[in-house]
Scaffold this active site. Structure first.
Site, PDB file in Angstrom:
ATOM      1  N   PRO A 166      27.195  20.031  57.755  1.00 11.24           N
ATOM      2  CA  PRO A 166      28.477  20.677  57.465  1.00 11.24           C
ATOM      3  C   PRO A 166      28.265  21.011  55.655  1.00 11.24           C
ATOM      4  O   PRO A 166      27.703  20.109  55.196  1.00 11.24           O
ATOM      5  CB  PRO A 166      29.322  19.485  57.452  1.00 11.24           C
ATOM      6  CG  PRO A 166      28.871  18.738  58.641  1.00 11.24           C
ATOM      7  CD  PRO A 166      27.225  18.663  58.738  1.00 11.24           C
ATOM      8  N   GLY A 167      28.888  22.058  55.489  1.00 12.16           N
ATOM      9  CA  GLY A 167      29.067  22.178  53.966  1.00 12.16           C
ATOM     10  C   GLY A 167      27.900  23.127  53.330  1.00 12.16           C
ATOM     11  O   GLY A 167      27.753  23.450  52.260  1.00 12.16           O
ATOM     12  N   THR A 168      26.633  23.819  54.259  1.00  8.75           N
ATOM     13  CA  THR A 168      25.782  24.266  53.687  1.00  8.75           C
ATOM     14  C   THR A 168      25.672  25.596  53.507  1.00  8.75           C
ATOM     15  O   THR A 168      24.750  26.465  52.955  1.00  8.75           O
ATOM     16  CB  THR A 168      24.378  23.954  54.386  1.00  8.75           C
ATOM     17  OG1 THR A 168      24.876  24.278  55.921  1.00  8.75           O
ATOM     18  CG2 THR A 168      24.036  22.200  54.525  1.00  8.75           C
ATOM     19  N   GLY A 169      26.834  26.329  53.974  1.00  6.51           N
ATOM     20  CA  GLY A 169      27.411  27.718  53.807  1.00  6.51           C
ATOM     21  C   GLY A 169      26.862  28.486  55.015  1.00  6.51           C
ATOM     22  O   GLY A 169      26.477  29.709  54.748  1.00  6.51           O
ATOM     23  N   LYS A 170      26.844  28.206  56.354  1.00  7.19           N
ATOM     24  CA  LYS A 170      26.866  28.828  57.313  1.00  7.19           C
ATOM     25  C   LYS A 170      27.769  30.278  57.623  1.00  7.19           C
ATOM     26  O   LYS A 170      27.547  31.087  57.745  1.00  7.19           O
ATOM     27  CB  LYS A 170      26.897  28.136  58.581  1.00  7.19           C
ATOM     28  CG  LYS A 170      25.595  26.934  58.533  1.00  7.19           C
ATOM     29  CD  LYS A 170      25.614  26.004  59.986  1.00  7.19           C
ATOM     30  CE  LYS A 170      26.764  25.462  60.028  1.00  7.19           C
ATOM     31  NZ  LYS A 170      26.862  24.223  58.802  1.00  7.19           N
ATOM     32  N   THR A 171      29.077  29.725  57.329  1.00  7.50           N
ATOM     33  CA  THR A 171      29.959  30.661  57.503  1.00  7.50           C
ATOM     34  C   THR A 171      29.904  31.829  56.329  1.00  7.50           C
ATOM     35  O   THR A 171      30.058  33.252  56.500  1.00  7.50           O
ATOM     36  CB  THR A 171      31.422  30.067  57.444  1.00  7.50           C
ATOM     37  OG1 THR A 171      31.613  29.205  58.748  1.00  7.50           O
ATOM     38  CG2 THR A 171      32.549  31.159  57.799  1.00  7.50           C
ATOM     39  N   GLU A 178      26.556  -6.527  41.115  1.00 15.09           N
ATOM     40  CA  GLU A 178      26.161  -5.347  40.782  1.00 15.09           C
ATOM     41  C   GLU A 178      25.046  -5.588  39.701  1.00 15.09           C
ATOM     42  O   GLU A 178      23.971  -4.665  39.834  1.00 15.09           O
ATOM     43  CB  GLU A 178      27.251  -4.471  40.141  1.00 15.09           C
ATOM     44  CG  GLU A 178      28.421  -4.303  41.084  1.00 15.09           C
ATOM     45  CD  GLU A 178      27.936  -3.579  42.674  1.00 15.09           C
ATOM     46  OE1 GLU A 178      27.214  -2.834  42.426  1.00 15.09           O
ATOM     47  OE2 GLU A 178      28.935  -3.917  43.344  1.00 15.09           O
TER      48      GLU A 178
END
Length: 607
Positions: A207-212, A428
């Protein structure tokens, strides 16, 4: 689409007007004459009844006279109403008064308009209700009359507003897609050698890698019509609607060929039909998938239409959908490399005013594993932080803080007791020191003991200096030691562990299990894969069914996992014990300032 909707509304209103006219004609030409003929008597008979004082009540109309009798005539019921034709009779009123009858006059009619108004006015509220319901059901082109029509939106190629220059970090993917563009622009160049246009291109990636975005850029570069629709838009409440919409979509696309049809999230309708559930049922999604398969590669020719689809779950798609002839080409859209992240950052900071100290190269280096959407969100968060502090430009401090917000969450000014704060500081500090002192670990970027909105009381942020694609056994063991460094520090200094290490133990156990069951990094079990705990899917879904294990093997796996985790904690304890003064110094700085940088931790560790 709006023009078609108006036509449907006008067509329906014509039907309503025809129905109203039919009701009026039935009332005026058939129903009323039936009543009139049934009650009519001659005028002479009316005068006879009046002469014998048998008339009780009279209504004088414009054309007829209606009356009732005290004693009904022969063959009539007691409440019978009679009517007769009105004639010019000047003595009628005098005779009515003499007979003692009650009489009245009927108001004159206004003709056809009044009759129509009497019919239409009662029907007006019903018509308004009908129109509002029809308008609401028909909004968005998904009315009752068009429920089987495709919901795809057509966009002219040049109107997508996106070109490959607007997409960064995906040079290899662009090479694959530019061939599709060349096919659409100049098909003769390929067909003269016998090459065929690919029927489908499946974009696969996290998700979010720019397929659309890539699909839009492909349409923008090709300059052809672009139909876009989501996989969920095919599925409706009514059976058969999905298949009907697929047919309608391809009818529209063939009319505009050459064109591109983009189906986003195709896994909504393209899931595998294999398995026990698929054998027992034949649901709407399967009908939609069957129609899609037939349209992509069936008997009917499908010339000039390229199907592009995107999914982040390729492992659930049906095999018939992925075969050559349907989705001929599968293009993997990976997470961007360091150079790709730099390109994406430059694109997203074009409209952002950056301060001179904003180093995009360094930012690209420390954001390994970020997708294009993550980087866009990071730049936007940094801009919002700069606006919040009323700065004129976005500086490196804003970008660093944006990374912390994306990774760790929003900081909460939650007061901690001194003893709790001290435990968190040592916890930490243990993580940070082990990471700084071992050789094959990612550098420490920042350590904080400020609570965050994700529930952590503190965090140690490590940022790799380069993209890593392969890890060795020693590197994984050192990662285990870093994960358990906080718990080791608590036991070493405070004398007991706390609940703050629960997430560390969960992550360490998962990594140790993968080392044993997937990577074969244990001599006791050898180089074999035993389970499919971590899947091959982008969403972490299982890559396949788990292997059947015997009881002795399962016990041995658990024993090896425990051995790796215990060895990692022992190694972390050994490192911290050897550098205990540095641990106390890091904890002291954290208690005082709540934040310490990775450079300062490195200086303390070396000292």
């Amino acid at each position: 689409m709006e023009k078609e909707q108006r036509k449907r509304v006008q067509f329906s209103l014509i039907y309503v007007l025809i129905a109203v006219a039919a009701v009026w004609l039935f009332q005026g030409l058939i129903f009323r004459p039936m009543i009139v003929r049934w009650q009519e008597v001659p005028y002479s008979r009316f005068r006879e009844q009046l002469a014998t004082n048998n008339v009780q009540e009279v209504t004088i109309g414009a054309d007829r006279i209606y009356f009732t009798c005290c004693m009904p005539m022969e063959g009539a019921t007691p409440d019978q109403v009679y009517n007769t034709v009105r004639v010019e009779d000047p003595d009628l009123i005098k005779d009515l008064m003499a007979a003692g009858a009650t009489f009245s006059a009927e108001a004159p009619s206004s003709g056809l308009l009044v009759s129509l108004a009497g019919i239409l006015i009662p029907m007006l509220p019903l018509a308004l209700i009908w129109y509002s319901v029809f308008r609401r059901m028909g909004s968005g082109g998904a009315g009752v009359m068009s429920i089987g029509k495709s919901k795809a939106k057509e966009i002219a190629g040049e109107m997508t507003g996106v070109k490959f220059g607007d997409v960064g970090g995906l040079d290899e993917v662009e090479v694959e897609l530019r061939e599709i563009i060349a096919f659409l622009r100049n098909p003769d160049k390929f067909t003269r050698l016998g090459a065929k246009l690919p029927k489908g291109v499946l974009l696969v990636g996290p998700p979010g890698t720019g397929k659309t975005l890539l699909a839009r850029a492909t349409a923008g570069e090709a300059g052809v019509p672009f139909f876009t629709i989501s996989g969920s838009d095919f599925v409706e409440l009514f059976v058969g609607v999905g298949a009907s919409r697929v047919r309608d979509l391809f009818v529209q696309a063939k009319a505009k060929a050459p064109c591109i049809v983009f189906i986003d999230e195709i896994d909504a309708i393209g899931q595998s039909r294999a398995g026990a559930r698929a054998i027992a049922t034949n649901d709407e999604r399967e009908q939609t998938l069957n129609q899609l398969l037939a349209e992509m590669d069936g008997f009917a020719p499908n010339q000039g239409v390229v199907i592009m689809a995107a999914t982040n779950r390729p492992e659930v798609l049906d095999k018939a959908l992925l075969r050559p002839g349907r989705f001929d080409r599968q293009v993997v859209v990976p997470l961007p490399t360091e150079e790709g992240r730099l390109q994406i950052l430059k694109i997203h900071t074009e409209q952002v005013k950056l301060a001179p100290d904003a180093d995009l190269q360094r930012l690209a280096r420390i954001t390994s594993g970020f997708s294009g959407a993550d980087l866009a969100n990071l730049v936007n968060e940094a801009a919002l932080l700069a606006v919040r502090r009323e700065s004129e430009a976005v500086g490196m401090a804003d970008l660093d803080q944006a990374i912390e917000r994306v990774v760790a969450g929003l900081q909460r000014k939650m007061p901690l007791r001194d003893d709790v704060k001290r435990k968190v500081a040592y916890h930490e500090g243990g993580h940070a020191l082990v990471a700084a002192l071992l050789l094959h670990t990612d550098p420490v970027h920042k350590v904080s003991i400020i609570p965050t909105s994700k529930g952590a009381l503190g965090y140690t942020m490590q940022m790799p200096e380069e993209d890593q694609y392969l890890l060795g056994e020693q590197e994984l063991k050192e990662r285990l030691a870093v994960m358990l460094g906080g718990r080791a520090a608590e036991v070493l200094v405070v004398g007991e562990p706390s609940t703050g290490a629960s997430n560390d133990l969960e992550r360490a156990t998962d990594l140790a299990r993968r080392m044993v069951t997937e990577f074969g990094m244990t001599e006791a079990l050898g180089p074999m894969r035993y389970e499919a705990e971590a899947g091959s899917g982008y969403l972490g879904l299982p890559g396949g069914p788990a292997r059947e294990l015997g009881p002795e093997t399962a016990v041995l796996i658990d024993r090896e996992i425990r051995r790796l985790v215990e060895e990692a904690q022992a190694r972390a304890t050994e490192v911290l014990r050897a550098h205990e003064p540095a641990l106390h110094e890091v904890a002291r700085v954290l208690v005082e300032r709540e934040v310490i940088s990775g450079e300062e931790i490195g200086r303390i560790a070396r000292g």
